[in-house]
Write an enzyme that holds these catalytic residues in place. Structure first.
Site, PDB file in Angstrom:
ATOM      1  N   HIS A   1       0.836  -1.197   0.000  1.00 41.07           N
ATOM      2  CA  HIS A   1       0.000   0.000   0.000  1.00 41.07           C
ATOM      3  C   HIS A   1       0.875   1.254   0.000  1.00 41.07           C
ATOM      4  CE1 HIS A   1      -3.122   2.686   2.116  1.00 41.07           C
ATOM      5  NE2 HIS A   1      -3.372   2.649   0.821  1.00 41.07           N
TER       6      HIS A   1
ATOM      7  N   ASP B   1       7.457   7.333 -20.768  1.00 43.78           N
ATOM      8  CA  ASP B   1       7.809   7.335 -22.186  1.00 43.78           C
ATOM      9  C   ASP B   1       9.296   7.031 -22.352  1.00 43.78           C
ATOM     10  OD1 ASP B   1       9.231   9.795 -21.770  1.00 43.78           O
ATOM     11  OD2 ASP B   1       7.448  10.957 -22.268  1.00 43.78           O
TER      12      ASP B   1
ATOM     13  N   HIS C   1       6.568  18.655 -14.289  1.00 43.42           N
ATOM     14  CA  HIS C   1       7.366  17.550 -14.824  1.00 43.42           C
ATOM     15  C   HIS C   1       8.645  17.366 -14.002  1.00 43.42           C
ATOM     16  CE1 HIS C   1       8.599  14.631 -17.793  1.00 43.42           C
ATOM     17  NE2 HIS C   1       9.741  15.269 -17.980  1.00 43.42           N
TER      18      HIS C   1
ATOM     19  N   TYR D   1       5.749  13.717 -22.502  1.00 47.46           N
ATOM     20  CA  TYR D   1       5.033  13.779 -21.222  1.00 47.46           C
ATOM     21  C   TYR D   1       4.039  12.640 -21.021  1.00 47.46           C
ATOM     22  CZ  TYR D   1       7.140  18.384 -21.412  1.00 47.46           C
ATOM     23  OH  TYR D   1       8.037  19.414 -21.532  1.00 47.46           O
ATOM     24  N   SER D   2       4.242  11.531 -21.695  1.00 46.60           N
ATOM     25  CA  SER D   2       3.387  10.352 -21.496  1.00 46.60           C
ATOM     26  C   SER D   2       3.948   9.542 -20.330  1.00 46.60           C
ATOM     27  CB  SER D   2       3.325   9.514 -22.773  1.00 46.60           C
ATOM     28  OG  SER D   2       2.707  10.238 -23.806  1.00 46.60           O
ATOM     29  N   ASN D   3       3.726  10.061 -19.135  1.00 47.15           N
ATOM     30  CA  ASN D   3       4.266   9.471 -17.912  1.00 47.15           C
ATOM     31  C   ASN D   3       3.201   9.507 -16.828  1.00 47.15           C
ATOM     32  OD1 ASN D   3       7.099   9.511 -18.978  1.00 47.15           O
ATOM     33  ND2 ASN D   3       6.768  11.713 -18.861  1.00 47.15           N
TER      34      ASN D   3
END
Length: 134
Positions: A20, A28, A101, A123-125
């Protein structure tokens, strides 16, 4: 053989080991990985595998309590954002938090593991925070 979609041994092991509040990131191809954080590098070539495919498989096995995205993702709007928003509506990603970012890079130091995709949309994170199933 496993009955669930995830076949990658390293990724399956990491998800099974999450407690947890642990963080698992899907990133990316350009996101830096801090020293000391486990890297599961799935990238084969530009776009393979893509961010969304990896996210779908991870979510088939991981209970997510919340997730963290960068403000820049909201500005650039890569295709992954629409999928994340849809998953958010279905309550599959829990609470959403937005940070810069640069702060996402700092947060990545606390990740249990980082999954690098072949995604080349900036920015595909996402940082996924593990929840509990009970």
């Amino acid at each position: 053989m496993k009955k669930t979609p995830l076949l990658n041994i390293a990724l399956s092991r990491v998800i099974a080991s999450l407690g947890h509040g642990d963080i698992l990131m899907i990133v990316d191809a350009g996101m830096p990985v801090p020293a000391g954080v486990e890297l599961i590098d799935l990238a084969l070539t530009r776009g393979v595998p893509d961010f969304v495919s990896v996210l779908d498989v991870v979510l088939s096995e991981m209970q997510v309590e919340s997730h963290v995205l960068s403000n820049e993702m909201a500005e650039v709007k890569p295709p992954a954002l629409q999928v994340i928003e849809s998953l958010n509506l279905d309550d599959q990603l829990g609470q959403q938090r937005w940070i810069s970012h640069e702060d996402l890079k700092v947060l990545s130091r606390k990740a249990k593991a980082i999954i690098r995709t072949g995604e080349c949309q900036p920015y595909s994170n996402v940082a996924l925070v593990s929840g509990v199933v009970f």
